[in-house]
Each structure stands twice: as structure tokens, then as C-alpha cells.
Design an enzyme around this catalytic site. Sequence first.
Site, short mmCIF file in Angstrom:
data_model
loop_
_atom_site.label_atom_id
_atom_site.label_comp_id
_atom_site.label_asym_id
_atom_site.label_seq_id
_atom_site.Cartn_x
_atom_site.Cartn_y
_atom_site.Cartn_z
N LYS A 21 -59.01 37.86 39.52
CA LYS A 21 -58.23 36.77 40.09
C LYS A 21 -58.83 36.34 41.43
O LYS A 21 -59.03 35.14 41.69
CB LYS A 21 -56.78 37.21 40.28
CG LYS A 21 -55.90 36.07 40.75
CD LYS A 21 -54.45 36.49 40.89
CE LYS A 21 -53.92 36.93 39.56
NZ LYS A 21 -52.50 36.85 39.39
N ARG A 90 -50.51 39.29 45.22
CA ARG A 90 -50.79 39.39 43.77
C ARG A 90 -51.85 40.44 43.48
O ARG A 90 -52.86 40.51 44.18
CB ARG A 90 -51.31 38.05 43.24
CG ARG A 90 -50.31 36.93 43.34
CD ARG A 90 -50.98 35.58 43.14
NE ARG A 90 -50.02 34.52 43.38
CZ ARG A 90 -49.35 33.88 42.43
NH1 ARG A 90 -49.53 34.20 41.18
NH2 ARG A 90 -48.48 32.94 42.72
N MET A 101 -49.65 45.04 36.11
CA MET A 101 -49.47 45.43 37.53
C MET A 101 -48.53 44.44 38.21
O MET A 101 -48.03 43.52 37.58
CB MET A 101 -50.83 45.47 38.22
CG MET A 101 -51.68 46.61 37.71
SD MET A 101 -53.22 46.70 38.59
CE MET A 101 -53.99 45.18 38.16
N ARG A 334 -59.52 32.13 34.54
CA ARG A 334 -60.24 33.25 33.93
C ARG A 334 -60.71 32.82 32.54
O ARG A 334 -60.19 31.82 32.00
CB ARG A 334 -59.35 34.48 33.83
CG ARG A 334 -58.13 34.23 33.00
CD ARG A 334 -57.23 35.45 32.98
NE ARG A 334 -55.98 35.12 32.31
CZ ARG A 334 -54.86 35.79 32.42
NH1 ARG A 334 -54.80 36.85 33.19
NH2 ARG A 334 -53.79 35.44 31.77
N SER A 764 -86.18 53.49 0.95
CA SER A 764 -84.87 52.97 1.31
C SER A 764 -84.04 54.15 1.79
O SER A 764 -83.86 55.13 1.06
CB SER A 764 -84.21 52.32 0.10
OG SER A 764 -82.90 51.93 0.45
#
Length: 885
Positions: A21, A90, A101, A334, A764
Site C-alpha cells: 500500500k 493503515r 490486519m 495494487r 523415453s
Amino acid sequence: MKRLYFFEEGDGRNKDLLGGKGAGLCTMTQLGLPVPAGFVITTETCREYYKLGKLPEGLMEEVKEAMAKLEQKTGKKFGDPSNPLLVSVRSGAKFSMPGMMDTVLNLGMNDQVVQGLARLTNNERFAWDAYRRFLQMFGKIVLGVKGEKFDQIFEEKKREKGAKSDLDLTASDLREIAEEFKQLIKQETGQDFPQDPMKQLQLAIEAVFKSWNNPRAIEYRNFYKIPHDLGTAVNVVTMVFGNMGEDSGTGVVFTRDPATGEKKLYGEFLFNAQGEDVVAGIRTPLKIEELKEKWPEIYRQLQDVAEKLERHYRDMQDMEFTVERGKLYMLQTRAGKRTALAAVRIAVSMAKEGLISKEEAILRIEPNHVEQLLHPQVDPKAKVKVIAKGLNASPGGAVGRVVFSSEKAKEWAEKGEKVILVRPETSPDDVGGIIASAGVLTSRGGMTSHAAVVTRGLGKPAVVGCEEIEIDLEKGEFRAPGGVVIREGDVITINGTSGEVILGEAPLIQPQLRGELAELLQWCDEVRRLQTWANADYPRDAKRAREFGAQGIGLCRTEHMFFEEDRLPIFRRVIMAKTKEERLGYLEQLGKIQKKDFKEILEVMDGLPVIIRLLDPPLHEFLPRYEKLLEEVITGRVKGELQREKEELLKRVEAMREANPMMGLRGCRLGLLFPEINEMQVRAIMEAACELKKEGRDPKPEIMIPLTCHVNELRKIKERLERVAREVMEEYGVQISYKFGTMIEVPRAALTADKIAEVAEFFSFGTNDLTQMTFAFSRDDAERSFLFPYLEQGILPFNPFQTLDKEGVGKLMRMGVELGRRTRPDLEIGICGEHGGDPASIEFCHEIGLNYVSCSPFRIPVARLAAARAALKSKSSKISENQTL
Ligand code: PEP
Ligand code: MG
């Protein structure tokens, strides 16, 4: 150490230090977008806080200085009733952890400031509402008073005043509530609510730091594998109010539609509201398009912001904004979460818009996005009733009638019913039931539980660990929250992409390889080096494989053809035959059928290589089970029945019993002891090829010998089979270019690959057996016994039957490649074990220089992407290596 950065100065690329943020706020500010003034306290400070167990010395002095600067910038004063500065505090970690949070809004209010705010805004109600919200948030988050206690007071007041909604409460009601909130705080904490704004700020910063380690945040990090020692940043941002009247509001907007990827603003908006009202879902928000008419200027500004941010980040953004009295403020940006469909559309269209390169588009798509897109999906536009939610273990949607046992699943499926198998958990005994079902729902177990692993392998949708449902096997029903009872036979839909359980039949949509996904995969084909081949036993699988982009068949398991109803009795006679003549007679019958099978497959794959493996499993797999047969014979004997045939069968089965069939008479050993079987198969392959060639086709058969451990085995077999091949070509008078090669699925074969390559023209890797033999884990038993406890206890980091064990099995493969190519530099090498469709394993196959990976048809698109990503990643790591030199 600098602990604090104003939005003008922080480096927006440094999410480690500033959190997501904070970094976004810095970038937006520096791009000239309207962001309220503020600063970030670094994640480093949070880590320091945890080390010291308290706020570091000097931090609050720095905060005070920063607040003084903020006052200058805004022209307001912290705690001054005549012109108060209010802030939000914040949280914001490096990785987004939505809602995990804490955040405190309206900080800086107190008994005086509320009065000032009322005067200043000329809106008493607004001021008291802001104060009561602050008391409530601060009381709960910072002072630890239970949230419900605030809610009780609030609801009680509403009842007392006869208010239907929050908006019916008057200024004086809100004032009374604020008073009661303060009393509650005193009562619960023994202290008065702190009136000093700086004290509030200090406590709030500490509370945000602490919230990094609250239980739900820890749980979230465990699930998403986010390290626990990163810490969170704290953002202190000047408050802007979306609830100042009808010229204000708040919303969330994406730069593109996160469900479909369409390029248009997508989001929601609430007039006269604060951010938490949007999240809480109290009022129904308006669609962002409605802003276009109501506030065209704000809408235009948002478009402008969206474009600037996309150009800067070169990715779709998810933004939060607030409008305060007609002015737009950006509060967050974001990278937006998106569905698989949107991820592909956005990456492709951004590449076309020139925002990113094609290579970047490929690297942005995860293999599981492609996997999700190719399963039938629950129509995202459909209105459905979700009754429970579990883990989205295996993507796609499935509709069916509920059954509670594998027996029922098989029984009903045989009658043509689509069923959903519902079990507390599944075990290997349920595999048959799972195969018979359209999808699986379990109430226990995680993403690696048996049900999850098996369904992903089968490409069937599953929801697992759905603890919200209670299964009562005896009654034959399950209960979902809200009193919903589902009984056997009721129809449900499971959405394995989202983890939802839906009542009744939800509409499914059939995905196709087209549009942007097809385009992206074409770009993948341009950059990948590894070819993608398919494991296909039947023409219908081969067809599907080609549609998905297969460039060859890496494994056609011929024994599956013998298990079919019309063939098993003939093959049993081959095994039971007493004389060679008798055996040859039955083999001739089988040969005719096999030729038809091979011809169809070679025809579908015209011009492309088709590796056909000669018979591999132990012969007793084709006979009845010993124990069952013994029981039948004994019962017959007791009853005195005449049962010569059965007695003989029992004798034969008894004679063929082995203690370790996986290490017994199977693979090329069978071919050496019963050469007629191999000869019949080679004749069928060559006849099919010759016929096609005569019809003007271009068949490219490759004959593969399983389970080789010594080059002498191959020498012997090759000599005999080449003779058959020559004979057939002479009979038809055509020349077929075919190859003779082997599987590498025993450690000794890998260790002596140089010798083996003297005879084999291709290798293989059969990594199913190679894993079994390297670990000495039985592939039939390990998964129902010790393997999952091993994973749970962390002894093994992953299931080695699913993802290649590079360290061990991979070392053998690397050695096999190096030794093999030492003898035969142009040796064709691929992989056909389950790992050939696993993205992490594909990356390794690229790294060690295989020519192709081979996997089930529906995983081919995933393999095309994974092969391209592997090529791009190794290219970029080579470039960076060069740069450091
Ligand atoms: C293998 O062992 O990896 C393989 C492809 O063969 P199968 O699974 O048939 O043994
Ligand atoms: Mg094998």
C-alpha cells in the site's frame, strides 16, 4: 536508519520496505495523481518493534516531526478544534493480505475536535458520526474492547429511538452513543479514552504493528506461504471523507473486468459513505458505470488515473478512491486479482496494446490458469445458491446426483447417471468410484489429500476439506449450514475452481481452445524448444491430443487394448495355451484386432511420430485374482462339482504368482520369455504402417521396449523384431522408416545408458517406474500407506509420483541423457511418466535437454505453456549470468 518516508520521497518499487500500500501511495503521488498527503513507517521499523518488544527509541520524535510537516502541507493542525487534521493509520505488508490486519480511521478526534469539526463542516451529525466511528474502531482495535459491546450499545440506541437504519439517528443520538462508548472503554480498560491525538497515534501505530501477528494473519500467511518475518508498514494518511454529503462518496474500481478481462472500468461506488461501508455490505453499492451519468467529470478523471497506472505498472490495477465534496482522491492501488479467463485475456491484449512483450504475457500466465480454463466451468454469470464452501482442489464444474459410497457411484454410473461422490475422505479403494463420478466432495483433508490428488490427476472437479458440511453415512445424507439437508439422489453442483458447493444443477460452459488462449499458446509454440507429445492409447485420445496441439504420441500402452471385453478372453487363452501352436493361433486372432487399432492411431497422427510400447504388465494381471479363484474352486470341491477348467486355471494362476510382481516377469522380460507376443505386436504395427503407406500416408511408428535393465535384453529382442519388420515390409513391398528404442525406467538402465544407446535409437523416461525403483516405494501401495504421512511430516517436500524428484530421480535422468548422447549424439529422448504433464517437472526436462514431454491429451496445452515458460526462464537466467561476468 530512515524509518519514515513521505509519499513524495519513497521509492514505489520498494515494496519490501514500504509494503504494497505504501509503495502504491508513493508511486501515485509521484505520478501526480491526487493522493491525500501522508507518510509511511517502514516494515523494517516493524521488525525492529518485534525485536525490541516495544516501539524503537526516537520513533515517536520522528513521527512528531512528520506530523508537523503534514500540518504545513495541509494547512490543518493535529488536535486543533478550529481546523483539525485527522489521519487514518493503515496497515500494509509487502504481499496483500486483505482484511487480515488492522486500520484506524478518523484519528485525532476528541471531545473538543468533534465540536470544531461540526462548526467547520456546518454538519453536526457528520462530526458526531465520525467521532463515534473513531471511538468504536480505536476501542476495538487499539484498546482491545470486544466489538460486539459497541454494537450492542449502537443497536440498543437504534431501538430506543425507533431508528430503522443508521441514517435515521440524529446528531444528538450519535452524541449519546459517543458518550456511552467512552464509558464502555473506561469500564473495560480501567482508563479514560486518550484525548491526546499524539498518544492516540502512538497507540495506533503499535496496534497496527501488533496486528501483523494476530492469529488470522498468521493463518493466512501459512496458507499462502508468506514468510512470517516480513512485518507490516504503517501508512499515516490525511483523512478525506466520503460521507460529507451527496457530493461525496467512496468506491473500488478495477482498470479491467477482473472476471472476463474486458478493457473497461469495473467497480462499485457508494454515495455519502466511508470505505468501511462498502466492505461491510450494509448498503448496496452502485455500479461504476452509473457514475458516468451522475458525475461525468469524476468518471473521466478515474479513467485517466486508470490509464496512467496501467501504463506505469503494465498490469491491471485494483484501486480505492474517495470523493470529498466533488474532489477525487486515490487511496490505494495494487495489481488486481483475476480469474484464469481474465488473466489470459489481459495478458494477450496488453501484449497487443504494446504494454508488455509476448514473452512477458507468457510468463504472466500460470500453468494452473490454463488447466482451469480447459475444464467445463460453472457459468460465472449464472445465479446459483451456494450452500457450503471448501477447498478448490481440482478445477472445473460438475453436476450430479449425490452418492455416499464408491459402490453406489459405480452402480449408478453404469445406469448412465451422473453422480457426485460425497465422502468424509477418500482412499485408494475409492478410485473406481471416483472414476465413475463426475466430481468429488469431501468434508476432510487438504489440497494434497487423496481425493485432491486423484481428481487432479484424472482432471475431475473436486471440492475437499469442506468442513461446513456434516456427513451422516448411515442416514445417507449431509447437512450444510442454514439447515440444508441433501439426501442420496439429490442433485448438486460442485465448483472445483472456487470451492463452492451449489444446490441443484448450475449451468456449465464448455471451454474450448480458442480466442486469446489459443493465441497465447501459439506464442508459446514460437518460443519453446521442448516438443509436446501425448500419451494416447486409442484413436479418440489421439484425435483430442492433436486438437490440443500434440506433435506426436510418446506412449501408446498396448495392454489397455487387451483389457477390452472382446479381447480379454482371447488373451487369456494365449496365456493358458499348452502348446506353441495353440498360442500362435490365438495370437493371430489378436494380431488382426491390434492391426486395426494401430492403423487408426497412425492414421490420426499421420506424419507425426507414434511410439507404441510392447506389452508391459505381468501376465497374471489378465487372469482372475488368485484368492477369488481359490475360494470358488474350494467351494466347488466341497459341493462336489465338476470343474476341470477352473482347476486348471487355478493351477496356472498359482504357478504364475509372484511375491513382487512389479519386479517380476514383466516388461521386456515377458518379450524374452514369450517372444511370440512381441512378434505379433510388431507384425501388427508394421502391417498397419505398410497399408497406410500404400494408401499414400506417412506413418512414423516407433517401437518401444519397456523396463530394460541390460543392453543384452535389447540386443536379443531387436534382432528378432527386426526380422519380423523386414519380413512384413518385404511382403508389402514398401519401406517404412521406423525406430527401435526403449524406456528408461530402471536405475540400471540410466546408469548404463551409454551401452543401451548402442542398440536403442530413442529413450523415453518412464518416470513412474523410475521413481518407484529409485525410492523403493511401491507405486501401488505408497499413496495409501506411508506417503501422505511423509508429506504431512515434511519428510518429503512433495509427492514424487506427481512432481519429479530432481535431486534423486532427476540425477539419474541427467546421467541417462549425457551417457546416451555420448554414444549417439542425435538420440531422441523424451519422458512419458505422469511427470510429463507437471509444469515443475517440465521445466527440469527442458533444463536437461530432452526433446519432448509426453502427457495425457488434456494436459497438452498446459505442457505447451510450461515448456515455453521454461525456455524463457532459462534464457533470462543465461542473460543475467552473462551480465554478471
Ligand atoms: C512409467 O513407468 O513411467 C510408464 C510410463 O509406464 P507405466 O506407467 O505404464 O508403467
Ligand atoms: Mg513403466
